[in-house]
Design a protein around this motif. Structure first.
Motif, PDB file in Angstrom:
ATOM      1  N   VAL A 459       0.818  -1.210   0.000  1.00  8.33           N
ATOM      2  CA  VAL A 459       0.000   0.000   0.000  1.00  8.33           C
ATOM      3  C   VAL A 459       0.854   1.263   0.000  1.00  8.33           C
ATOM      4  O   VAL A 459       0.389   2.332  -0.408  1.00  8.33           O
ATOM      5  CB  VAL A 459      -0.938  -0.017   1.224  1.00  8.33           C
ATOM      6  N   ARG A 460       2.134   1.147   0.398  1.00  7.11           N
ATOM      7  CA  ARG A 460       2.985   2.337   0.457  1.00  7.11           C
ATOM      8  C   ARG A 460       3.155   2.984  -0.911  1.00  7.11           C
ATOM      9  O   ARG A 460       3.340   4.194  -1.020  1.00  7.11           O
ATOM     10  CB  ARG A 460       4.354   1.955   1.045  1.00  7.11           C
ATOM     11  N   ARG A 461       3.090   2.183  -1.973  1.00  8.06           N
ATOM     12  CA  ARG A 461       3.265   2.717  -3.319  1.00  8.06           C
ATOM     13  C   ARG A 461       2.004   3.377  -3.855  1.00  8.06           C
ATOM     14  O   ARG A 461       2.037   3.990  -4.917  1.00  8.06           O
ATOM     15  CB  ARG A 461       3.675   1.589  -4.275  1.00  8.06           C
ATOM     16  N   LYS A 462       0.891   3.266  -3.132  1.00  6.24           N
ATOM     17  CA  LYS A 462      -0.380   3.774  -3.641  1.00  6.24           C
ATOM     18  C   LYS A 462      -0.861   5.025  -2.919  1.00  6.24           C
ATOM     19  O   LYS A 462      -1.848   5.620  -3.337  1.00  6.24           O
ATOM     20  CB  LYS A 462      -1.463   2.683  -3.514  1.00  6.24           C
ATOM     21  N   VAL A 463      -0.222   5.395  -1.824  1.00  6.82           N
ATOM     22  CA  VAL A 463      -0.740   6.477  -1.000  1.00  6.82           C
ATOM     23  C   VAL A 463       0.361   7.484  -0.711  1.00  6.82           C
ATOM     24  O   VAL A 463       1.547   7.247  -0.968  1.00  6.82           O
ATOM     25  CB  VAL A 463      -1.312   5.937   0.328  1.00  6.82           C
ATOM     26  N   THR A 464      -0.041   8.611  -0.152  1.00 13.34           N
ATOM     27  CA  THR A 464       0.911   9.625   0.283  1.00 13.34           C
ATOM     28  C   THR A 464       1.529   9.222   1.620  1.00 13.34           C
ATOM     29  O   THR A 464       1.061   8.292   2.293  1.00 13.34           O
ATOM     30  CB  THR A 464       0.208  10.973   0.433  1.00 13.34           C
ATOM     31  N   GLY A 465       2.568   9.945   2.003  1.00 16.12           N
ATOM     32  CA  GLY A 465       3.220   9.659   3.273  1.00 16.12           C
ATOM     33  C   GLY A 465       2.294   9.772   4.474  1.00 16.12           C
ATOM     34  O   GLY A 465       2.256   8.877   5.322  1.00 16.12           O
ATOM     35  N   PRO A 466       1.536  10.882   4.597  1.00 14.00           N
ATOM     36  CA  PRO A 466       0.600  10.987   5.728  1.00 14.00           C
ATOM     37  C   PRO A 466      -0.443   9.868   5.753  1.00 14.00           C
ATOM     38  O   PRO A 466      -0.785   9.361   6.817  1.00 14.00           O
ATOM     39  CB  PRO A 466      -0.050  12.358   5.518  1.00 14.00           C
ATOM     40  N   GLN A 467      -0.953   9.487   4.571  1.00 12.26           N
ATOM     41  CA  GLN A 467      -1.912   8.387   4.525  1.00 12.26           C
ATOM     42  C   GLN A 467      -1.299   7.107   5.066  1.00 12.26           C
ATOM     43  O   GLN A 467      -1.923   6.369   5.836  1.00 12.26           O
ATOM     44  CB  GLN A 467      -2.370   8.146   3.085  1.00 12.26           C
ATOM     45  N   TYR A 468      -0.077   6.828   4.642  1.00 17.35           N
ATOM     46  CA  TYR A 468       0.578   5.595   5.070  1.00 17.35           C
ATOM     47  C   TYR A 468       0.807   5.596   6.579  1.00 17.35           C
ATOM     48  O   TYR A 468       0.629   4.572   7.252  1.00 17.35           O
ATOM     49  CB  TYR A 468       1.894   5.436   4.322  1.00 17.35           C
TER      50      TYR A 468
END
Length: 514
Positions: A459-468
């Motif tokens: 999921v890290r490749r699909k979201v922004t840093g704050p989302q992760y």
């Protein structure tokens, strides 16, 4: 000459205007669809991209050829045979999963001797769900079963009841009656809540639950499945990481190793080969290898049961004995009001999960679906499941999409799945009494690996840093504070991060993740 030049200029202007109009029309945004990679069932990989319907951008001056005639439908007999065949394939995939879900719902050791009957009750619930979806859903090829979104809540309730009733001095018959009746009542209440949400057309509001919070919850489902699988194979009670040292004995590690390796290998093959036959083939191979090894060692089933490879089991009787523990006269009613908050949390999570399932099917189908209608269908299914002593369920979107891609458009496939589940329940002997614990444990390890890799790594490749960060924090909060309070804390953290950063992620990023 001037007139001709003016005419030519007008013609050029007209062409430019027409091309600009056509270009603007073709570049106008389409309806946004969002994908749902919610792994209720890991047997079918989801498509990573899919197109959305585009509008016709042909000029008014261009005539289109007439569409080709639709291919003739196959004869009714052929459609019935094809539907039944795909029903058998779906049943081969979902049946082992449903049986393993029964061990999760009643994972407390006090329920272990009674698992044959309790697992039959889970399969009956799956059969009821399938009958409801095949009858009431607008999708004739729908597959609906007991679902993982509500498992943790049901498991939490069964464990809570076991702890509180044992503390108050009640015996096992009172516990079994309270747990089976209480969980089925909570399922019926869940169904009423889902139907009300759909009736009031509130499904769109449910979808506003932040995706990072959902991701953290899904990752915890994976962890919980894996932990339950380890506890089942080792024959010990594990409620958290603090109990994991209990697994570190020579005998328990011996019981764990084959199941962990089998689960990891099954996950690798399912991801690598991406074929519907991989999961049932792996499950059959695990059973075959176990009994071949048992024969090579010169041991009997009783020897395997004595060592811990096969669980101690109460003998399951005829079909009607499936409901033998539902005894309203022995229910400790005072223990049930404490589960109200859990039921409310389960309603919200299952509603969101069902909306995500419908979104995935909608994307594959290529046309708009009525979320409120489908949510009412899920509600009716849970009401009937609860009344018949069953548990929460919803669409199994991966199997539904598989059936859709196969070209099946009849309800025969779903009814075939239900019939085969009913056949398993009607058998006069307990199947679980001959299935090794590593069979269920390896399946749960595979589900654990799939969910945790999906929602904590990929999921890290699909979201922004704050989302992760919010997703990871929600996972940790649920582990530390429990499902209900962990989700609430995750929601509060999401709002705080959104206010602090100004933006957690764009709407498009959120929709592509979901």
């Amino acid at each position: 000459n001037n007139n001709n030049n003016n005419n030519n200029n007008n013609t050029k202007d007209t062409n430019i205007d027409t091309s600009m109009d056509t270009s603007m029309e073709s570049s106008s945004p389409n309806n946004v669809s969002f994908t749902c990679h919610h792994p209720k069932n890991t047997s079918l990989p989801q498509s990573k991209s899919a197109g959305t319907p585009t509008r016709n951008t042909q000029s008014q001056h261009t005539s289109l050829p007439p569409p080709p005639p639709s291919p003739p439908k196959p004869p009714i007999a052929e459609r019935v045979v094809i539907g039944a065949l795909y029903g058998v394939i779906n049943a081969a995939v979902v049946l082992p999963v449903m049986m393993s879900f029964g061990t999760i719902i009643y994972h407390d050791p006090v329920y272990s001797p009674y698992l044959p009957v309790l697992i039959k009750l889970t399969v009956v619930s799956s059969m009821v769900h399938q009958l409801c979806f095949s009858t009431f859903s607008s999708l004739p090829y729908a597959i609906g079963q007991v679902q993982d979104a509500g498992l943790i809540f049901l498991s939490s309730m069964s464990t809570s009841l076991a702890t509180s009733l044992a503390k108050d001095g009640y015996d096992v018959p009172h516990l079994l009656a309270t747990a089976t009746v209480g969980l089925s009542m909570c399922t019926a209440l869940l169904g009423c809540g889902l139907y009300l949400i759909g009736k009031l057309k509130l499904a769109s509001y449910v979808q506003y639950l932040p995706t990072p919070v959902v991701g953290g919850y899904l990752a915890f489902i994976g962890f919980f499945c894996g932990q339950s699988g380890l506890a089942l194979m080792a024959g010990v009670e594990i409620t958290g990481l603090s109990d994991w040292p209990l697994l570190c004995t020579a005998r328990r590690l011996t019981l764990l190793l084959p199941g962990v390796l089998s689960g990891a290998g099954t996950y690798f093959l399912v991801r690598r080969m991406r074929h519907m036959a991989v999961l049932p083939s792996c499950m059959g191979a695990i059973l075959a290898c176990f009994y071949l090894a048992l024969r090579a060692a010169g041991a009997s089933v009783d020897d395997a049961r004595a060592y811990g490879w096969i669980g101690e089991a109460d003998r399951a009787g005829p079909l009607m004995d499936t409901w033998r523990y539902i005894d309203f006269g022995k229910v400790v009613w005072s223990a049930l009001p404490g589960q109200v908050f859990t039921v409310l949390s389960m309603t919200l999570v299952v509603a969101l999960s069902s909306c995500l399932d419908v979104a995935a099917i909608e994307l594959e189908l290529g046309k708009k679906l009525d979320y409120d209608h489908e949510l009412k269908t899920v509600g009716v299914s849970n009401i009937i499941s609860g009344v018949t002593g069953g548990y929460s369920g919803s669409y199994i979107f991966s199997q539904t999409i598989f059936t859709l891609r196969s070209g099946v458009r009849s309800r025969v496939a779903g009814y075939t799945v239900a019939a085969l589940e009913g056949l398993i329940v009607a058998l006069p002997f307990p199947i679980i009494a001959y299935i090794p614990r590593l069979f269920f444990g390896s399946l749960l390890v595979m589900i654990c690996t799939d969910l945790m890799v999906e929602w904590l790594v990929e999921v890290r490749r699909k979201v922004t840093g704050p989302q992760y960060c919010v997703a990871l924090a929600t996972f940790g909060l649920i582990m530390g504070a429990g499902v209900e309070w962990g989700i609430l804390a995750g929601l509060a953290l999401h709002q705080a991060v959104m206010r602090w950063t100004g933006e957690v992620g764009t709407e498009e990023e959120t929709e592509s993740l979901v």
